[in-house]
Design an enzyme around this catalytic site. Structure first.
Site, mmCIF file in Angstrom:
data_model
loop_
_atom_site.group_PDB
_atom_site.id
_atom_site.type_symbol
_atom_site.label_atom_id
_atom_site.label_comp_id
_atom_site.label_asym_id
_atom_site.label_seq_id
_atom_site.Cartn_x
_atom_site.Cartn_y
_atom_site.Cartn_z
ATOM 1 N N ASP A 158 5.857 -21.151 30.143
ATOM 2 C CA ASP A 158 6.554 -21.850 31.225
ATOM 3 C C ASP A 158 6.095 -23.303 31.238
ATOM 4 O O ASP A 158 4.908 -23.593 31.374
ATOM 5 C CB ASP A 158 6.242 -21.167 32.561
ATOM 6 C CG ASP A 158 7.150 -21.650 33.680
ATOM 7 O OD1 ASP A 158 7.676 -20.802 34.413
ATOM 8 O OD2 ASP A 158 7.338 -22.876 33.825
ATOM 9 N N ASP A 169 13.244 -23.816 30.864
ATOM 10 C CA ASP A 169 11.837 -24.129 30.588
ATOM 11 C C ASP A 169 10.942 -22.900 30.502
ATOM 12 O O ASP A 169 9.726 -23.016 30.576
ATOM 13 C CB ASP A 169 11.299 -25.086 31.660
ATOM 14 C CG ASP A 169 10.717 -24.365 32.859
ATOM 15 O OD1 ASP A 169 11.319 -23.377 33.303
ATOM 16 O OD2 ASP A 169 9.653 -24.785 33.328
ATOM 17 N N GLU A 170 11.559 -21.743 30.340
ATOM 18 C CA GLU A 170 10.758 -20.519 30.461
ATOM 19 C C GLU A 170 11.231 -19.502 29.433
ATOM 20 O O GLU A 170 12.433 -19.306 29.263
ATOM 21 C CB GLU A 170 11.021 -20.007 31.873
ATOM 22 C CG GLU A 170 10.189 -18.889 32.331
ATOM 23 C CD GLU A 170 10.764 -18.344 33.649
ATOM 24 O OE1 GLU A 170 10.512 -17.183 33.930
ATOM 25 O OE2 GLU A 170 11.477 -19.072 34.357
HETATM 26 P P1 TTP Z 1 9.936 -23.948 37.344
HETATM 27 O O1 TTP Z 1 9.341 -23.486 36.061
HETATM 28 O O2 TTP Z 1 10.015 -22.980 38.480
HETATM 29 O O3 TTP Z 1 9.152 -25.205 37.879
HETATM 30 P P2 TTP Z 1 8.521 -26.422 37.102
HETATM 31 O O4 TTP Z 1 8.611 -26.248 35.630
HETATM 32 O O5 TTP Z 1 9.139 -27.689 37.621
HETATM 33 O O6 TTP Z 1 7.032 -26.404 37.584
HETATM 34 P P3 TTP Z 1 5.868 -25.380 37.208
HETATM 35 O O7 TTP Z 1 6.455 -24.388 36.241
HETATM 36 O O8 TTP Z 1 4.787 -26.228 36.586
HETATM 37 O O9 TTP Z 1 5.458 -24.769 38.499
HETATM 38 O O10 TTP Z 1 11.401 -24.491 37.089
HETATM 39 C C1 TTP Z 1 11.765 -25.177 35.921
HETATM 40 C C2 TTP Z 1 12.774 -26.252 36.227
HETATM 41 O O11 TTP Z 1 13.929 -25.666 36.855
HETATM 42 C C3 TTP Z 1 12.270 -27.303 37.178
HETATM 43 O O12 TTP Z 1 11.587 -28.354 36.514
HETATM 44 C C4 TTP Z 1 13.514 -27.743 37.882
HETATM 45 C C5 TTP Z 1 14.423 -26.549 37.856
HETATM 46 N N1 TTP Z 1 14.436 -25.908 39.183
HETATM 47 C C6 TTP Z 1 15.441 -26.247 40.086
HETATM 48 O O13 TTP Z 1 16.330 -27.047 39.759
HETATM 49 N N2 TTP Z 1 15.429 -25.669 41.328
HETATM 50 C C7 TTP Z 1 14.456 -24.786 41.732
HETATM 51 O O14 TTP Z 1 14.473 -24.295 42.871
HETATM 52 C C8 TTP Z 1 13.426 -24.446 40.793
HETATM 53 C C9 TTP Z 1 12.329 -23.497 41.178
HETATM 54 C C10 TTP Z 1 13.455 -25.034 39.538
HETATM 55 MG MG MG Z 2 8.036 -24.475 34.724
#
Ligand code: TTP
Ligand code: MG
Length: 364
Positions: free
Chosen positions: A14, A109-110
């Site tokens: 992630d 991103d995952e």
């Molecule tokens: P996440 O992996 O949940 O968040 P992140 O990568 O920004 O942060 P981290 O993993 O370090 O906690 O989500 C990935 C991307 O998806 C995030 O950069 C933006 C998008 N996203 C949204 O647009 N809305 C949301 O509610 C969430 C959770 C994520």
């Molecule tokens: Mg993330």
């Protein structure tokens, strides 16, 4: 005694503060500043993500951007640039695929990888996770956190454990200890409502949840939730890593011209997909038991939901019924606009290898 052998080796990757990290990478003047990517704070926009600097002010994803602005007036607000995020996501996916075909991109991103069998026969999953993190950084200049565990559920919790830029390993013989004090809310699928219901029953941690018997949980929470939570509390998750696009899958998908919120229209689409998938499978003499629904929401978040049957579906109607149930019960369809819908069958085998039941398909 708990086993030390890995039944399966699953890695969850992630990316850290993904959208914000891409923006900071491409504009070094932003480094060290609180950066928020999302909608306009003056127009009821919401936060997509915030850099870790911004999170120190309590800013979180999905929060109204106006609230974020109040918490941190000096933050830099940026509109999302999906083309850049998709490009980075493709680079990441290419790196992951060097290790195995079993890569499931759960969102931009995952990803989950099943490295039980590694392409270059690397046996230690922790070594593989290290290589991936190094490689991702070398190519994208972005940091990824990784979780290594015997199943998807534990790997996902692990990747979140030491964010950002962390690596957490849960070995098979460490599962029980790891879960003991873990709040139930950390179980993916447990939201604030279930958390509250469990709290009323005196259950706050997975350890406490594991002490309740399956019949008791079923009685208290309903049959499917009871079963789900009972498994998770014991660290069990049999779900497979499903690479949506591999040849072992027959699938079809469509990106809508405008994001779709109407569940009837979505279901009509699913019926069309079910017919297409069923016909092409019957046509080339193959069948599979796992029905996979794919949904990409308006914000580009992708989820897949699947159900494995005891025998291959006998009709397009059966595929549709399952897909529609997954859509209604396990996605946010109807509440969150959907950009893309997909339906597939995975784990394909030729009909001769399948159970005799598949022959009944001829009758339909
Ligand atoms: P996440 O992996 O949940 O968040 P992140 O990568 O920004 O942060 P981290 O993993 O370090 O906690 O989500 C990935 C991307 O998806 C995030 O950069 C933006 C998008 N996203 C949204 O647009 N809305 C949301 O509610 C969430 C959770 C994520
Ligand atoms: Mg993330």
């Amino acid at each position: 005694m708990a086993s030390t052998a890995w039944p399966r080796k699953i890695i969850h990757i992630d990316m850290d503060a993904f959208f914000a990290a891409v923006e900071i990478r491409d504009n070094p003047a932003l480094k060290g500043k609180p950066v928020i990517v999302g909608g306009d704070p003056r127009k009821r926009g919401v936060v997509s993500t915030a850099s870790y600097e911004a999170r120190k002010y309590g800013i979180r994803s999905a929060m109204p951007a106006a609230t974020a602005k109040r918490l941190c007036p000096q933050a830099v607000f940026l509109k999302p640039n999906f083309r850049k995020y998709e490009a980075a996501s493709r680079q990441i996916q290419a790196i992951l695929k060097q290790h195995t075909d079993l890569v499931e991109m759960a969102s931009l991103d995952e990803a989950y990888l099943d490295v039980t069998r590694h392409r270059l026969n690397i046996v230690d999953p922790v070594t593989i996770a290290r290589l991936i993190r190094q490689n991702v950084f070398a190519v994208t200049k972005l940091t990824a956190s990784a979780g290594v565990a015997p199943n998807k559920f534990l790997a996902k919790i692990a990747s979140d454990f030491k964010k950002p830029d962390g690596l957490t390993v849960i070995r098979p013989d460490e599962v029980e200890r790891f879960l003991k004090d873990l709040p139930v809310r950390k179980i993916p699928g447990v939201g604030p409502v279930t958390e509250e219901r469990l709290a009323k029953l005196g259950i706050k941690t997975c350890g406490e949840l594991a002490l309740r018997s399956l019949p008791e949980l079923k009685r208290l929470l309903g049959s499917s939730s009871g079963e789900f939570l009972n498994e998770r509390a014991m660290g069990i998750d049999e779900s497979e890593v499903i690479p949506f696009w591999e040849s072992k899958q027959m699938s079809t998908e469509e990106t809508f011209e405008k994001d779709e919120k109407n569940i009837l229209i979505l279901k009509r689409k699913l019926m069309q997909f079910a017919r297409e998938v069923f016909e092409s499978l019957s046509g080339d003499g193959r069948s599979g038991r796992t029905i996979v629904l794919k949904v990409k929401y308006f914000d580009f978040k992708v989820i897949t939901r699947s159900l494995t049957l005891s025998s291959p579906p006998a009709s397009a109607q059966e595929i549709f019924d399952i897909a529609a149930r997954l859509l209604e019960t396990r996605t946010e369809a109807g509440r969150k606009p959907i950009r893309l819908l997909g339906l597939g069958i995975s784990g394909l085998i030729s009909s001769e290898e399948a159970e005799p039941l598949t022959l009944q398909r001829e009758l339909f």
